[in-house]
Design a protein around this motif. Sequence first.
Motif, short mmCIF file in Angstrom:
data_model
loop_
_atom_site.label_atom_id
_atom_site.label_comp_id
_atom_site.label_asym_id
_atom_site.label_seq_id
_atom_site.Cartn_x
_atom_site.Cartn_y
_atom_site.Cartn_z
N GLU A 93 4.02 -2.28 -3.88
CA GLU A 93 3.03 -1.36 -4.47
C GLU A 93 1.72 -1.45 -3.69
N ALA A 94 1.28 -2.67 -3.46
CA ALA A 94 0.00 -2.86 -2.78
C ALA A 94 0.05 -2.32 -1.35
N LEU A 95 1.14 -2.61 -0.64
CA LEU A 95 1.23 -2.19 0.76
C LEU A 95 1.24 -0.67 0.89
N VAL A 96 1.97 0.00 0.03
CA VAL A 96 2.12 1.45 0.14
C VAL A 96 0.83 2.20 -0.21
N MET A 97 0.13 1.75 -1.26
CA MET A 97 -0.97 2.57 -1.79
C MET A 97 -2.35 2.26 -1.24
N SER A 98 -2.58 1.03 -0.80
CA SER A 98 -3.97 0.57 -0.66
C SER A 98 -4.62 0.87 0.67
N ASP A 99 -5.94 1.09 0.62
CA ASP A 99 -6.75 1.07 1.83
C ASP A 99 -7.06 -0.37 2.21
N GLN A 100 -7.36 -1.17 1.17
CA GLN A 100 -7.67 -2.59 1.37
C GLN A 100 -6.91 -3.39 0.32
N ILE A 101 -6.45 -4.58 0.70
CA ILE A 101 -5.74 -5.45 -0.23
C ILE A 101 -6.36 -6.84 -0.18
N ALA A 102 -6.63 -7.40 -1.35
CA ALA A 102 -7.04 -8.80 -1.43
C ALA A 102 -5.83 -9.58 -1.93
#
Length: 372
Positions: A199-208
């Motif tokens: 989910e994080a990889l597909v949607m995000s501009d930035q990930i913490a």
Amino acid sequence: MPNTPDLECRAISKSFDDFKAVKDVSFSVPQGTFFSILGPSGCGKTTLLRMIAGFQKPTGGDLLIKGNSVLEVPPNKRPVSMVFQHLALFPMMNIGANVGFGLRQRGVNKTDIKKQVERVLERVGLGGVADRPVSSLSGGQKQRVAIARCMVLEPDVLLLDEPLGALDLKLREHMKIELKQLQSEFNTTFVYITHDQSEALVMSDQIAVMNHGVFEQVGTAKELYYEPATAFVAGFVGEANRLRATFKSAEGGLLQMVTPEGRALGGVDAGQGLSPGETVEVFVRPEAVRLSRNAADVAQMGNTGQGRVENILFNGANSQLILRDQATGAEMNMALPQTGEFRDLERGAEIAFGWDPQQTRVYRSKGNAHGK
Ligand SMILES: Nc1ncnc2c1ncn2[C@@H]1O[C@H](COP(=O)(O)OP(=O)(O)O)[C@@H](O)[C@H]1O
Ligand SMILES: [Mg+2]
């Protein structure tokens, strides 16, 4: 000011008695960003989000929205809105009443509420459903209503706490794309928390990437994937094989290592400033490994070996090979290309493998003398 971030956390912390759930976390989120916080269950994600929303008071640090501290601002006065895991739609109210709920609380007049509700429902692709009951909606539509209910209040920041958690896999895959589209259409800053890396990889501009109350790394999906700063990030984002070795020497930017069984390995320091003699963990991704029936094909790749096929997990384009490395006895996981070349490969077969030392990241091993 155009460069003021929508959200800024400065050394924010939260303790429950003597347990520190969030430890001095600092980050800022520019306007219009899809910002995800990714981490395992219990690492402090919800606690952090609840502090931003105002439902929980930080033990230390400051929180700014559009440059203004909101520490003393009650939750209903903060320019943020939150979508919960279970969406929390009111089953007794129709869709329009659900979406208009916050506007009624603000004392907006009936005619304006009706107009704004209809407009926001249209924007999420649900025009004309205001009079229908919530129970007439599919799981994906409920999700959109939950977002419409927040967006109608025009928040500066939308907070989302694992909103896809209750959906089945197929719908989740679909909603990933839809949420990202909604975010770019509204151009509102999203802070999205999840334990699901895809989910994080597909949607995000930035990930913490969060672990034990701290941010281990903040970056784009590609940065986290190709240049994980810590062993935790390397293991949590994407798949990885992990080998233990001793760092011997460095030559031309490449580290030379040796496993306890005497296998030589080359790799790249992930930025931790390792010293020769340290015990290290060596990471390589399953898809970075090349397989061949002929050892000569991979002999030039730097890191090479020979193994026995323990298992084949056929899954179309995502097929995997589990291999027992002859030199180390370690089990290794590799992507099995479906080009036809390995179609008749069977358990027990011998196969050569190799990968480029540049695709190998080396981290300080936890629990050795230098470890921190
Ligand atoms: N109100 C509370 N009182 C005591 N401990 C809490 C409270 N809320 C959360 N915790 C603890 O803080 C840690 C982080 O919880 P949480 O923020 O919910 O994690 P996540 O959302 O990442 O799963 C957990 O160990 C949890 O048990
Ligand atoms: Mg949580």
